[in-house]
Design an enzyme around this catalytic site. Structure first.
Site, PDB file in Angstrom:
ATOM      1  N   SER A 139       7.771  -5.919   1.736  1.00 48.45           N
ATOM      2  CA  SER A 139       8.695  -4.847   1.334  1.00 48.45           C
ATOM      3  C   SER A 139      10.097  -5.235   1.766  1.00 48.45           C
ATOM      4  O   SER A 139      10.259  -5.944   2.771  1.00 48.45           O
ATOM      5  CB  SER A 139       8.306  -3.535   2.041  1.00 48.45           C
ATOM      6  OG  SER A 139       9.343  -2.583   1.906  1.00 48.45           O
ATOM      7  N   TYR A 154       6.684   0.354   9.983  1.00 48.51           N
ATOM      8  CA  TYR A 154       6.335  -0.278   8.702  1.00 48.51           C
ATOM      9  C   TYR A 154       7.221  -1.504   8.457  1.00 48.51           C
ATOM     10  O   TYR A 154       6.728  -2.591   8.126  1.00 48.51           O
ATOM     11  CB  TYR A 154       6.509   0.772   7.611  1.00 48.51           C
ATOM     12  CG  TYR A 154       6.365   0.337   6.174  1.00 48.51           C
ATOM     13  CD1 TYR A 154       5.112   0.172   5.590  1.00 48.51           C
ATOM     14  CD2 TYR A 154       7.490   0.151   5.361  1.00 48.51           C
ATOM     15  CE1 TYR A 154       4.980  -0.180   4.247  1.00 48.51           C
ATOM     16  CE2 TYR A 154       7.367  -0.201   4.023  1.00 48.51           C
ATOM     17  CZ  TYR A 154       6.112  -0.363   3.468  1.00 48.51           C
ATOM     18  OH  TYR A 154       5.991  -0.716   2.145  1.00 48.51           O
TER      19      TYR A 154
HETATM   20  N1  LIG Z   1       5.815   1.941  -3.722  1.00 43.55           N
HETATM   21  C1  LIG Z   1       6.883   1.424  -3.128  1.00 43.55           C
HETATM   22  O1  LIG Z   1       7.991   1.971  -3.221  1.00 43.55           O
HETATM   23  C2  LIG Z   1       6.775   0.133  -2.347  1.00 43.55           C
HETATM   24  C3  LIG Z   1       7.947  -0.465  -1.868  1.00 43.55           C
HETATM   25  C4  LIG Z   1       7.862  -1.633  -1.141  1.00 43.55           C
HETATM   26  C5  LIG Z   1       6.637  -2.200  -0.870  1.00 43.55           C
HETATM   27  N2  LIG Z   1       5.504  -1.598  -1.332  1.00 43.55           N
HETATM   28  C6  LIG Z   1       4.226  -2.243  -0.997  1.00 43.55           C
HETATM   29  O2  LIG Z   1       3.453  -2.421  -2.179  1.00 43.55           O
HETATM   30  C7  LIG Z   1       2.058  -2.297  -1.870  1.00 43.55           C
HETATM   31  C8  LIG Z   1       1.421  -1.247  -2.783  1.00 43.55           C
HETATM   32  O3  LIG Z   1       2.190  -0.069  -2.745  1.00 43.55           O
HETATM   33  P1  LIG Z   1       1.830   1.214  -3.616  1.00 43.55           P
HETATM   34  O4  LIG Z   1       3.056   2.021  -3.737  1.00 43.55           O
HETATM   35  O5  LIG Z   1       1.113   0.810  -4.856  1.00 43.55           O
HETATM   36  O6  LIG Z   1       0.808   1.949  -2.596  1.00 43.55           O
HETATM   37  P2  LIG Z   1      -0.111   3.259  -2.801  1.00 43.55           P
HETATM   38  O7  LIG Z   1       0.291   4.066  -3.965  1.00 43.55           O
HETATM   39  O8  LIG Z   1      -0.167   3.914  -1.472  1.00 43.55           O
HETATM   40  O9  LIG Z   1      -1.556   2.596  -3.140  1.00 43.55           O
HETATM   41  C9  LIG Z   1      -2.224   1.887  -2.157  1.00 43.55           C
HETATM   42  C10 LIG Z   1      -3.591   1.494  -2.658  1.00 43.55           C
HETATM   43  O10 LIG Z   1      -4.354   1.060  -1.523  1.00 43.55           O
HETATM   44  C11 LIG Z   1      -5.461   1.961  -1.281  1.00 43.55           C
HETATM   45  N3  LIG Z   1      -5.568   2.135   0.172  1.00 43.55           N
HETATM   46  C12 LIG Z   1      -4.666   2.724   1.001  1.00 43.55           C
HETATM   47  N4  LIG Z   1      -5.085   2.672   2.268  1.00 43.55           N
HETATM   48  C13 LIG Z   1      -6.297   2.053   2.241  1.00 43.55           C
HETATM   49  C14 LIG Z   1      -7.238   1.716   3.236  1.00 43.55           C
HETATM   50  N5  LIG Z   1      -7.017   2.005   4.528  1.00 43.55           N
HETATM   51  N6  LIG Z   1      -8.367   1.076   2.880  1.00 43.55           N
HETATM   52  C15 LIG Z   1      -8.604   0.774   1.556  1.00 43.55           C
HETATM   53  N7  LIG Z   1      -7.748   1.060   0.571  1.00 43.55           N
HETATM   54  C16 LIG Z   1      -6.603   1.698   0.911  1.00 43.55           C
HETATM   55  C17 LIG Z   1      -5.091   3.237  -2.030  1.00 43.55           C
HETATM   56  O11 LIG Z   1      -6.212   4.024  -2.382  1.00 43.55           O
HETATM   57  P3  LIG Z   1      -6.770   5.178  -1.368  1.00 43.55           P
HETATM   58  O12 LIG Z   1      -5.594   5.970  -0.918  1.00 43.55           O
HETATM   59  O13 LIG Z   1      -7.755   5.924  -2.199  1.00 43.55           O
HETATM   60  O14 LIG Z   1      -7.404   4.442  -0.237  1.00 43.55           O
HETATM   61  C18 LIG Z   1      -4.396   2.667  -3.260  1.00 43.55           C
HETATM   62  O15 LIG Z   1      -5.337   2.150  -4.170  1.00 43.55           O
HETATM   63  C19 LIG Z   1       1.992  -1.952  -0.387  1.00 43.55           C
HETATM   64  O16 LIG Z   1       1.785  -3.126   0.374  1.00 43.55           O
HETATM   65  C20 LIG Z   1       3.370  -1.374  -0.094  1.00 43.55           C
HETATM   66  O17 LIG Z   1       3.748  -1.511   1.259  1.00 43.55           O
HETATM   67  C21 LIG Z   1       5.534  -0.443  -2.057  1.00 43.55           C
END
Ligand SMILES: NC(=O)c1ccc[n+]([C@@H]2O[C@H](COP(=O)([O-])OP(=O)(O)OC[C@H]3O[C@@H](n4cnc5c(N)ncnc54)[C@H](OP(=O)(O)O)[C@@H]3O)[C@@H](O)[C@H]2O)c1
Length: 255
Positions: A139, A154
């Site tokens: 990130s 984070y």
């Molecule tokens: N969205 C942003 O703005 C952003 C910005 C910078 C970086 N990122 C990075 O991009 C990646 C994905 O982000 P995202 O926004 O798509 O995240 P998200 O919407 O929170 O989705 C995360 C995924 O992982 C699963 N998950 C979460 N905790 C888990 C656990 N303990 N065990 C197994 N599965 C788990 C969730 O399903 P469940 O909740 O059902 O477990 C979901 O499928 C992450 O590494 C995040 O740090 C995101």
């Protein structure tokens, strides 16, 4: 451009929504066999069903990646179902709700340690893989000094993940395993963090848009496209890279 992902064996963690789901959709569209996981069974099964309906080999189970035993059991099962491993994308993060020392511990587990444990499970199989590679999702919080107070831990863990992955890229060169990262800026998707912010904290949402030179948040598809390229044999001479997908949010020269 041919990405060379047809018939590749791919694991992407956290595939039930957002960035992980878009990466998996790209992989399926390219002809890869995929395995994924998430805690929530309903959304996970709906995603798996849609990929299977399009003819893909798609496997997955509901589990918590911070539960070491559950995670390693699922990982072994996925390797068996796929018949090996060519690409590992470590994508999961969770919103941590604890405070103080416990918050540091919980963030360490979800944003650093589980990635490392999974990597150690993956490496022996990637060594036998076809054009093998690893991509981690970090990130831009890793380099920002103006993160929200809730993002201090984070940002620290995402920075440590970049150091870990970049060192690993050097170590695994002799095995022809490439290791890269993608660092998104704020990304908007259904059921994601920024959708919640848009609804509950519109001023913060406006500020998040303004960090991008395009004055908007990114999409999960835009992140997935960068991940899919770096994971693919089309990126065969790229390792140790950290590609920002942030609409130019970080205002430094990227030498
Ligand atoms: N969205 C942003 O703005 C952003 C910005 C910078 C970086 N990122 C990075 O991009 C990646 C994905 O982000 P995202 O926004 O798509 O995240 P998200 O919407 O929170 O989705 C995360 C995924 O992982 C699963 N998950 C979460 N905790 C888990 C656990 N303990 N065990 C197994 N599965 C788990 C969730 O399903 P469940 O909740 O059902 O477990 C979901 O499928 C992450 O590494 C995040 O740090 C995101």
């Amino acid at each position: 451009m041919e990405l060379g992902l047809d018939k590749k064996k791919v694991i992407v963690t956290g595939g039930s929504r957002g960035i992980g789901k878009s990466i998996l959709q790209n992989m399926v569209d390219e002809g890869a066999a995929v395995a994924t996981c998430a805690r929530g069974e309903e959304a996970l099964n709906a995603a798996l069903e849609s990929w299977r309906a399009s003819g893909a080999k798609a496997y997955g189970s509901a589990l918590d990646v911070t539960n070491e035993q559950q995670y390693s059991d699922w990982f072994s099962q996925s390797l068996e179902q796929l018949g090996g491993l060519d690409v590992f994308v470590s994508n999961v993060t969770s919103r941590i709700t604890t405070k103080g020392n416990q918050r540091w511990q919980d963030t360490f587990e979800v944003d650093l340690m589980q990635h490392i444990r999974a990597t150690e499970l993956a490496i022996p199989y990637l060594k036998q893989g076809d054009n093998p590679s690893i991509v981690y999702i970090s990130s831009i919080a890793s380099v920002m000094t103006t993160n929200m107070p809730t993002e201090t831990e984070y940002g620290v863990m995402k920075a440590a993940l970049i150091s870990y992955a970049t060192q690993l890229a050097t170590k695994l060169g002799k095995d022809n395993i490439r290791v890269n990262l993608v660092s998104p800026g704020p990304i908007y998707h259904d059921g994601g963090f920024w959708q919640m912010v848009e609804k509950n904290q519109p001023e913060l949402f406006t500020r998040a848009k303004a960090v991008s030179v395009f004055n908007r948040l990114g999409t999960a598809q835009e992140v997935a496209n960068a991940v899919t390229f770096l994971a693919s044999p089309a990126a065969s001479n790229i390792t140790g890279a950290n590609l920002r997908v942030d609409g130019g949010a970080i205002k430094t020269v990227n030498f």
